[in-house]
Design an enzyme around this catalytic site. Structure first.
Site, PDB file in Angstrom:
ATOM      1  N   GLU A 318       0.649  -1.205   0.070  1.00  0.00           N
ATOM      2  CA  GLU A 318      -0.111   0.080   0.051  1.00  0.00           C
ATOM      3  C   GLU A 318       0.815   1.475  -0.067  1.00  0.00           C
ATOM      4  O   GLU A 318       0.576   2.206   1.010  1.00  0.00           O
ATOM      5  CB  GLU A 318      -1.075   0.007   1.237  1.00  0.00           C
ATOM      6  CG  GLU A 318      -1.870  -0.975   1.057  1.00  0.00           C
ATOM      7  CD  GLU A 318      -3.125  -1.088   2.162  1.00  0.00           C
ATOM      8  OE1 GLU A 318      -4.168  -1.559   1.940  1.00  0.00           O
ATOM      9  OE2 GLU A 318      -2.801  -0.517   3.227  1.00  0.00           O
ATOM     10  N   GLU A 420      -6.166  -7.169  -2.001  1.00  0.00           N
ATOM     11  CA  GLU A 420      -6.627  -7.000  -0.620  1.00  0.00           C
ATOM     12  C   GLU A 420      -8.208  -6.522  -0.905  1.00  0.00           C
ATOM     13  O   GLU A 420      -8.471  -5.469  -1.551  1.00  0.00           O
ATOM     14  CB  GLU A 420      -6.079  -6.069   0.336  1.00  0.00           C
ATOM     15  CG  GLU A 420      -4.667  -6.284   0.802  1.00  0.00           C
ATOM     16  CD  GLU A 420      -4.361  -5.356   1.890  1.00  0.00           C
ATOM     17  OE1 GLU A 420      -5.149  -4.880   2.573  1.00  0.00           O
ATOM     18  OE2 GLU A 420      -3.126  -5.402   2.100  1.00  0.00           O
TER      19      GLU A 420
END
Length: 478
Positions: A318, A420
């Site tokens: 991320e 995710e």
């Protein structure tokens, strides 16, 4: 390489256009039957900031989309709740229609807030930062509901923004698997606490159970020294190299493949925190790059020597706000690109055929995703697959996700993976595996094996949520 002109009025027009698209999606979404409900009991606020990286020039801005959801995560389209917007940092909130700064009130603690109200279940506001680079926390609260928040990073106004020429966008020639995956990095911790897993009353390895129900990949996060006092797992070292090697053996023995997810930290790395490992904290930048490269290679070599090589690698987790702060913060894109290139070199030194993923937490935030990939590709970051996180409470609607993924594969000619997610499982797979030119290469659900993960019950028994993945495998992998 081509430098983008910073024409602020054009940026604002793009934002407003994006807002109309979002509004239209909400009103006539093909996903409405699973994402919306006419009425119900609200339990939480939903907040999407359509860009979490902005220029600190007093004029750049992002749309804030506010809604409320019931206990199943569905937006209540009749809701008319009042809410408060708290800003910690250099920014103001304006009404999207009139562009006027909203009135500021003071709560009982002395904190200032902006007042808002949902209309037909929605409210759109605009956040405009000031002129000082900052981290701005935006929190939306509504009485008796779980609040929602974002952290917005504002970067120097004179940063050089780049967009790639067509010849800089490399075609991916590697074969990249279709994936139905799961991140089950918590499994050794659950087992350490005594948790066991069962199918038809028989105790089995959870990894083997998942391999028998449609999963073909397992994703594992790895920290540098999680056993440190301030690390992820003080004294134990869960998600360190030793545990990763043991899990890799189980994954390989179950006939599945491994996606390794480098956090490059002793602790969680995500858009709110990308801190260096303690052992790397004082390294000069050149040494930091070398250490990153060598560490990446050493982990992958250990997996390879064990006979359990990684089949895909994430260089960072991320990383839309960068990694290894402060050196690799997004406000310094040249250094961020150099660090990413070092990590990629570390992967390819071990196996040049392993696909490398760039993973950002921008499921429905197309403007910011384009900003990030434009600037990294233009700075020489050569990777193979785009990874996206999608959690609707922060990352927008399913329509936002579909629009973003479709645009990204069209712009960059690279496959994508929703690496995710947790909610709307069938719909996420539908979106990914129906992208143009078969560019949707898969999904990876995040930590579904706990008691709230819908694959096993509290006693570790397989339940109906697991059976969905048999159907998804049959539909998309066979």
């Amino acid at each position: 390489m081509k430098t983008k002109a910073l024409v602020i009025p054009v940026v604002f027009l793009i934002l407003i256009s994006c807002n109309h698209k979002v509004t239209d999606h909400f009103e006539r979404s093909e996903f409405a039957s699973v994402t919306q409900v006419d009425s119900g009991k609200a339990v939480a606020v939903m907040l999407t900031a359509y860009s979490t990286t902005l220029l600190a020039n007093g004029q750049d801005s992002t749309i804030l989309r506010v809604a409320v959801v019931d206990s199943t995560g569905r937006e209540i389209i009749s809701a008319d709740d009042e809410f408060r917007v708290y800003i910690n940092g250099d920014a103001v909130v304006t009404d999207q229609a009139k562009k006027n700064v909203l009135r500021m009130d003071i709560d009982s603690t002395g904190a200032g807030y902006y007042k808002g109200k949902l209309e037909n279940g929605l409210s759109f506001l605009v956040l405009r930062p000031g002129t000082t680079p900052d981290k701005i926390k935006v929190e939306v609260r509504s009485e008796n509901l779980w609040p929602a928040s974002h952290e917005i990073h504002t970067i120097p106004h004179d940063i050089v923004l780049l967009s790639p020429e067509q010849e800089e966008i490399n075609t991916v020639e590697k074969s990249i698997d279709r994936m139905i995956g799961a991140d089950i990095s918590f499994l050794p911790q659950f087992e350490h606490r005594g948790r066991r897993y069962y199918e038809n009353g028989i105790e089995k390895d959870a990894v083997q159970i998942m391999a028998g129900h449609g999963f073909n990949y397992i994703r594992l996060r790895i920290f540098v020294h999680p056993e440190n006092e301030n690390g992820y797992s003080p004294g134990y070292g869960f998600c360190g190299l030793d545990y990763t090697l043991k899990m890799a053996e189980r994954i390989t023995n179950a006939g599945m493949k491994l996606l390794i997810n480098f956090h490059y930290s002793d602790y969680w790395a995500d858009p709110q925190q990308q801190n260096k490992p303690a052992a790397w904290a004082e390294l000069p930048f050149a040494a930091l790059k070398d250490t990153l490269r060598n560490y990446t290679s050493s982990v992958l070599e250990a997996l390879k020597e064990q006979g359990t090589p990684a089949s895909m690698v994430q260089v960072g987790n991320e990383i839309n706000h960068g990694m290894l702060w402060p050196d690799g913060h997004i406000s310094n894109p040249d250094q961020l690109a150099e660090l990413l290139i070092a990590g990629i070199e570390g992967v390819r030194a071990v196996d040049e055929n392993v696909p490398v993923m760039m993973h950002v937490a921008l499921g429905g935030q197309n403007k910011e995703a384009v900003f990030w990939f434009d600037n990294m590709i233009s700075r020489g970051v050569d990777f193979d697959i785009i990874g996206i996180s999608y959690y609707p409470r922060w990352h927008g609607t399913l329509d936002d996700l579909q629009y973003n993924l479709t645009d990204l594969v069209g712009r960059y000619n690279k496959p994508v993976n929703v690496v995710e997610y947790s909610d709307f499982r069938e719909q996420v797979h539908q979106i990914v595996f129906n992208l143009p030119d078969d560019m949707g290469r898969g999904t990876c659900i995040w930590e579904p094996i706990g008691s709230r993960g819908d694959l096993f019950d509290r006693d570790g028994n397989v339940i109906d949520g697991m059976l969905l993945y048999d159907k998804l495998n049959a539909k998309y992998l066979r």
